[in-house]
Design a protein around this motif. Sequence first.
Motif, PDB file in Angstrom:
ATOM      1  N   ILE A  66       0.839  -1.179   0.000  1.00 56.96           N
ATOM      2  CA  ILE A  66       0.000   0.000   0.000  1.00 56.96           C
ATOM      3  C   ILE A  66       0.885   1.243   0.000  1.00 56.96           C
ATOM      4  O   ILE A  66       2.083   1.157   0.307  1.00 56.96           O
ATOM      5  CB  ILE A  66      -0.941   0.030   1.228  1.00 56.96           C
ATOM      6  N   ASP A  67       0.296   2.380  -0.346  1.00 53.61           N
ATOM      7  CA  ASP A  67       1.037   3.637  -0.339  1.00 53.61           C
ATOM      8  C   ASP A  67       0.672   4.393   0.932  1.00 53.61           C
ATOM      9  O   ASP A  67      -0.458   4.855   1.088  1.00 53.61           O
ATOM     10  CB  ASP A  67       0.688   4.465  -1.577  1.00 53.61           C
ATOM     11  N   ILE A  68       1.642   4.521   1.850  1.00 59.82           N
ATOM     12  CA  ILE A  68       1.397   5.194   3.129  1.00 59.82           C
ATOM     13  C   ILE A  68       2.070   6.568   3.198  1.00 59.82           C
ATOM     14  O   ILE A  68       2.055   7.209   4.249  1.00 59.82           O
ATOM     15  CB  ILE A  68       1.873   4.328   4.312  1.00 59.82           C
ATOM     16  N   ASP A  69       2.619   7.035   2.084  1.00 57.37           N
ATOM     17  CA  ASP A  69       3.280   8.338   2.038  1.00 57.37           C
ATOM     18  C   ASP A  69       2.222   9.415   1.829  1.00 57.37           C
ATOM     19  O   ASP A  69       1.640   9.545   0.754  1.00 57.37           O
ATOM     20  CB  ASP A  69       4.296   8.359   0.887  1.00 57.37           C
ATOM     21  N   ARG A  70       1.972  10.208   2.859  1.00 54.46           N
ATOM     22  CA  ARG A  70       0.902  11.213   2.790  1.00 54.46           C
ATOM     23  C   ARG A  70       1.163  12.262   1.713  1.00 54.46           C
ATOM     24  O   ARG A  70       0.226  12.947   1.280  1.00 54.46           O
ATOM     25  CB  ARG A  70       0.724  11.889   4.146  1.00 54.46           C
ATOM     26  N   GLY A  71       2.393  12.413   1.271  1.00 53.10           N
ATOM     27  CA  GLY A  71       2.702  13.381   0.221  1.00 53.10           C
ATOM     28  C   GLY A  71       2.607  12.813  -1.182  1.00 53.10           C
ATOM     29  O   GLY A  71       2.817  13.533  -2.161  1.00 53.10           O
ATOM     30  N   SER A  72       2.266  11.551  -1.296  1.00 58.10           N
ATOM     31  CA  SER A  72       2.203  10.885  -2.596  1.00 58.10           C
ATOM     32  C   SER A  72       0.848  11.088  -3.261  1.00 58.10           C
ATOM     33  O   SER A  72      -0.185  11.179  -2.591  1.00 58.10           O
ATOM     34  CB  SER A  72       2.472   9.382  -2.419  1.00 58.10           C
ATOM     35  N   GLU A  73       0.841  11.114  -4.589  1.00 56.19           N
ATOM     36  CA  GLU A  73      -0.417  11.230  -5.329  1.00 56.19           C
ATOM     37  C   GLU A  73      -1.290   9.997  -5.152  1.00 56.19           C
ATOM     38  O   GLU A  73      -2.503  10.060  -5.353  1.00 56.19           O
ATOM     39  CB  GLU A  73      -0.134  11.448  -6.821  1.00 56.19           C
ATOM     40  N   THR A  74      -0.678   8.881  -4.793  1.00 63.88           N
ATOM     41  CA  THR A  74      -1.443   7.644  -4.618  1.00 63.88           C
ATOM     42  C   THR A  74      -1.508   7.227  -3.144  1.00 63.88           C
ATOM     43  O   THR A  74      -1.687   6.054  -2.839  1.00 63.88           O
ATOM     44  CB  THR A  74      -0.849   6.502  -5.469  1.00 63.88           C
ATOM     45  N   TYR A  75      -1.385   8.218  -2.243  1.00 62.37           N
ATOM     46  CA  TYR A  75      -1.538   7.900  -0.820  1.00 62.37           C
ATOM     47  C   TYR A  75      -2.916   7.281  -0.587  1.00 62.37           C
ATOM     48  O   TYR A  75      -3.930   7.751  -1.104  1.00 62.37           O
ATOM     49  CB  TYR A  75      -1.410   9.157   0.037  1.00 62.37           C
ATOM     50  N   GLY A  76      -2.936   6.209   0.205  1.00 58.16           N
ATOM     51  CA  GLY A  76      -4.198   5.548   0.511  1.00 58.16           C
ATOM     52  C   GLY A  76      -4.578   4.457  -0.462  1.00 58.16           C
ATOM     53  O   GLY A  76      -5.604   3.804  -0.283  1.00 58.16           O
ATOM     54  N   PHE A  77      -3.740   4.228  -1.473  1.00 60.78           N
ATOM     55  CA  PHE A  77      -4.019   3.204  -2.474  1.00 60.78           C
ATOM     56  C   PHE A  77      -3.448   1.847  -2.051  1.00 60.78           C
ATOM     57  O   PHE A  77      -2.379   1.773  -1.430  1.00 60.78           O
ATOM     58  CB  PHE A  77      -3.366   3.556  -3.813  1.00 60.78           C
ATOM     59  N   VAL A  78      -4.151   0.783  -2.391  1.00 59.36           N
ATOM     60  CA  VAL A  78      -3.529  -0.534  -2.491  1.00 59.36           C
ATOM     61  C   VAL A  78      -2.796  -0.516  -3.830  1.00 59.36           C
ATOM     62  O   VAL A  78      -3.355  -0.074  -4.842  1.00 59.36           O
ATOM     63  CB  VAL A  78      -4.588  -1.655  -2.469  1.00 59.36           C
ATOM     64  N   THR A  79      -1.559  -0.974  -3.871  1.00 61.48           N
ATOM     65  CA  THR A  79      -0.773  -0.802  -5.091  1.00 61.48           C
ATOM     66  C   THR A  79      -0.641  -2.110  -5.878  1.00 61.48           C
ATOM     67  O   THR A  79      -1.565  -2.502  -6.565  1.00 61.48           O
ATOM     68  CB  THR A  79       0.595  -0.173  -4.764  1.00 61.48           C
ATOM     69  N   THR A  80       0.482  -2.795  -5.767  1.00 59.88           N
ATOM     70  CA  THR A  80       0.771  -3.913  -6.674  1.00 59.88           C
ATOM     71  C   THR A  80       0.360  -5.266  -6.121  1.00 59.88           C
ATOM     72  O   THR A  80       1.010  -6.282  -6.365  1.00 59.88           O
ATOM     73  CB  THR A  80       2.271  -3.943  -7.009  1.00 59.88           C
ATOM     74  N   THR A  81      -0.723  -5.312  -5.380  1.00 58.16           N
ATOM     75  CA  THR A  81      -1.184  -6.591  -4.852  1.00 58.16           C
ATOM     76  C   THR A  81      -1.609  -7.536  -5.977  1.00 58.16           C
ATOM     77  O   THR A  81      -2.183  -7.095  -6.979  1.00 58.16           O
ATOM     78  CB  THR A  81      -2.383  -6.389  -3.896  1.00 58.16           C
ATOM     79  N   PRO A  82      -1.329  -8.831  -5.831  1.00 59.70           N
ATOM     80  CA  PRO A  82      -1.839  -9.799  -6.815  1.00 59.70           C
ATOM     81  C   PRO A  82      -3.314 -10.120  -6.612  1.00 59.70           C
ATOM     82  O   PRO A  82      -3.906 -10.828  -7.432  1.00 59.70           O
ATOM     83  CB  PRO A  82      -0.969 -11.034  -6.564  1.00 59.70           C
ATOM     84  N   LYS A  83      -3.924  -9.603  -5.546  1.00 57.51           N
ATOM     85  CA  LYS A  83      -5.335  -9.906  -5.288  1.00 57.51           C
ATOM     86  C   LYS A  83      -6.204  -9.299  -6.387  1.00 57.51           C
ATOM     87  O   LYS A  83      -6.140  -8.095  -6.643  1.00 57.51           O
ATOM     88  CB  LYS A  83      -5.761  -9.382  -3.921  1.00 57.51           C
ATOM     89  N   PRO A  84      -7.019 -10.100  -7.051  1.00 59.14           N
ATOM     90  CA  PRO A  84      -7.834  -9.604  -8.169  1.00 59.14           C
ATOM     91  C   PRO A  84      -8.691  -8.407  -7.772  1.00 59.14           C
ATOM     92  O   PRO A  84      -9.274  -8.374  -6.683  1.00 59.14           O
ATOM     93  CB  PRO A  84      -8.709 -10.817  -8.534  1.00 59.14           C
ATOM     94  N   HIS A  85      -8.720  -7.408  -8.666  1.00 60.24           N
ATOM     95  CA  HIS A  85      -9.563  -6.214  -8.577  1.00 60.24           C
ATOM     96  C   HIS A  85      -9.024  -5.139  -7.627  1.00 60.24           C
ATOM     97  O   HIS A  85      -9.507  -4.003  -7.672  1.00 60.24           O
ATOM     98  CB  HIS A  85     -11.004  -6.566  -8.149  1.00 60.24           C
ATOM     99  N   TRP A  86      -8.058  -5.470  -6.775  1.00 63.11           N
ATOM    100  CA  TRP A  86      -7.631  -4.512  -5.759  1.00 63.11           C
ATOM    101  C   TRP A  86      -6.397  -3.715  -6.146  1.00 63.11           C
ATOM    102  O   TRP A  86      -6.099  -2.694  -5.503  1.00 63.11           O
ATOM    103  CB  TRP A  86      -7.374  -5.230  -4.435  1.00 63.11           C
TER     104      TRP A  86
END
Length: 293
Positions: A66-86
Amino acid sequence: MSKLFGSIEAGGTKFVCAVGNEELMILESATFPTEKPEETLQQAVDFFKQFGSSVVAIAVGSFGPIDIDRGSETYGFVTTTPKPHWANFDMIGFLKDQLDLPMFFTTDVNSSAFGEQLLDPSLKSLVYFTIGTGIGAGAIQDGEFIGGISHAEMGHMFVKRHPEDLAFAGVCPYHGDCLEGVAAGPSLEARTGVRGENIRLDSHVWDIQAYYIAQAAVTTTLTLRPEKIIFGGGVMAQEHMMQRVRKQFAELLNDYVSVPELSAYLQVPSIANNASATVGNFALAKREYDRNN
């Protein structure tokens, strides 16, 4: 009106939502399977909405990466998980759209580690591994998470292969035979064709799996030197596994450095059913509320 704090333990298999009071006691909880993001998170939203304005902050401990960097454009995202749809889904954005509350976002294993330290204030450092559908680890030092540009991904460290397991390719879609690829729950069925809960306790496959988990404990010991290493998750809920891991750990470390008595050093969680993550999330939500007020 008393304040309530919310917890979301967003696991790869199930979500556990809970509310607690200022003493961090669980007042009510709900569990549901992890399906597609929108329908799963909507269930979480609906759970918290029933408490109205009493809930003042929420902490989310999620499967990763996940992206936990509050200064990132994708903060709060699940990123490269292999879990389908996420993959690349804005989890915090979805929640914030419907719940306008302060939120703290971290990994599920960080939440568990934080909870475990709260439950044993004498500890200044610990590492918490979850060995289940996947493998993750969170590390705490003096009340803070260990990490730099993002959270740790210790579940994907590489391990030395067991001499009787060389033909197994591993199940990690990114690395094949990293720790998660050879020691997470799905690796058992991939090797044997039998689900882990149905494998005989005298099967040698448990020793193979314990060999890899013990390696993770040795690497953690030599790298971070924590006061305690805790193993949660479905695989380690079986008492025989902890015994096997301690035995293999002692053989692999070979008295190179001193560690506490293994029955205290390599431990299972303080609360059953991974409830330490919920307690940790309550405390993280309370801390986030205090920072915003």
